[in-house]
Design a protein around this motif. Structure first.
Motif, PDB file in Angstrom:
ATOM      1  N   ALA A   1       0.782  -1.164   0.052  1.00  0.00           N
ATOM      2  CA  ALA A   1       0.182  -0.277   0.076  1.00  0.00           C
ATOM      3  C   ALA A   1       0.808   1.110  -0.072  1.00  0.00           C
ATOM      4  O   ALA A   1       1.851   1.258   0.610  1.00  0.00           O
ATOM      5  N   SER A   2       0.282   2.342  -0.904  1.00  0.00           N
ATOM      6  CA  SER A   2       1.315   3.455  -0.768  1.00  0.00           C
ATOM      7  C   SER A   2       0.714   4.245   0.373  1.00  0.00           C
ATOM      8  O   SER A   2      -0.272   4.683   0.783  1.00  0.00           O
ATOM      9  N   GLY A   3       1.952   4.376   1.473  1.00  0.00           N
ATOM     10  CA  GLY A   3       1.462   4.929   2.641  1.00  0.00           C
ATOM     11  C   GLY A   3       2.239   6.434   2.902  1.00  0.00           C
ATOM     12  O   GLY A   3       2.818   6.988   1.778  1.00  0.00           O
ATOM     13  N   LEU A   4       2.551   6.639   4.370  1.00  0.00           N
ATOM     14  CA  LEU A   4       3.134   8.053   4.581  1.00  0.00           C
ATOM     15  C   LEU A   4       4.439   8.135   3.885  1.00  0.00           C
ATOM     16  O   LEU A   4       5.085   8.956   3.487  1.00  0.00           O
ATOM     17  N   TRP A   5       5.381   7.195   4.080  1.00  0.00           N
ATOM     18  CA  TRP A   5       6.588   6.912   3.507  1.00  0.00           C
ATOM     19  C   TRP A   5       6.962   7.263   2.122  1.00  0.00           C
ATOM     20  O   TRP A   5       7.599   8.054   1.708  1.00  0.00           O
ATOM     21  N   ARG A   6       5.937   6.635   1.325  1.00  0.00           N
ATOM     22  CA  ARG A   6       6.246   6.878  -0.172  1.00  0.00           C
ATOM     23  C   ARG A   6       5.658   8.395  -0.383  1.00  0.00           C
ATOM     24  O   ARG A   6       6.256   9.225  -1.224  1.00  0.00           O
ATOM     25  N   GLN A   7       4.601   9.067   0.284  1.00  0.00           N
ATOM     26  CA  GLN A   7       4.132  10.265   0.043  1.00  0.00           C
ATOM     27  C   GLN A   7       5.386  11.373   0.454  1.00  0.00           C
ATOM     28  O   GLN A   7       5.631  12.441  -0.007  1.00  0.00           O
ATOM     29  N   VAL A   8       6.092  11.024   1.758  1.00  0.00           N
ATOM     30  CA  VAL A   8       7.213  11.835   2.095  1.00  0.00           C
ATOM     31  C   VAL A   8       8.286  11.790   1.197  1.00  0.00           C
ATOM     32  O   VAL A   8       8.875  13.033   0.814  1.00  0.00           O
ATOM     33  N   SER A   9       8.247  10.720   0.920  1.00  0.00           N
ATOM     34  CA  SER A   9       9.750  10.462  -0.202  1.00  0.00           C
ATOM     35  C   SER A   9       9.490  11.240  -1.441  1.00  0.00           C
ATOM     36  O   SER A   9      10.259  11.951  -2.107  1.00  0.00           O
ATOM     37  N   ASN A  10       8.298  11.112  -2.108  1.00  0.00           N
ATOM     38  CA  ASN A  10       7.973  11.806  -3.033  1.00  0.00           C
ATOM     39  C   ASN A  10       8.020  13.481  -3.146  1.00  0.00           C
ATOM     40  O   ASN A  10       8.686  14.340  -3.809  1.00  0.00           O
TER      41      ASN A  10
END
Length: 60
Positions: free
Chosen positions: A33-42
């Protein structure tokens, strides 16, 4: 109610819906699942690109 009397509805394709569900399940299990870490890295990547553009704009 008869399906022919509803002009804007299409009959449900049960096999297509099942295939779509299965494809989404495989994607979820393989990628997660795309979570907080993916959003922060983007967001960090975006900030870095914008900073690079600003720095190059001032130097050149």
């Amino acid at each position: 109610m008869n399906e022919d009397n509803r002009p804007f509805s299409s009959p449900v394709d049960a096999e297509g819906a099942k295939a779509n569900f299965d494809a989404n399940q495989r994607k979820l299990h393989s990628e997660g699942a795309s979570g907080l870490w993916r959003q922060v890295s983007n967001l960090l990547i975006l900030v870095g690109v914008i900073a690079l553009i600003i720095i190059l704009g001032r130097v050149l």
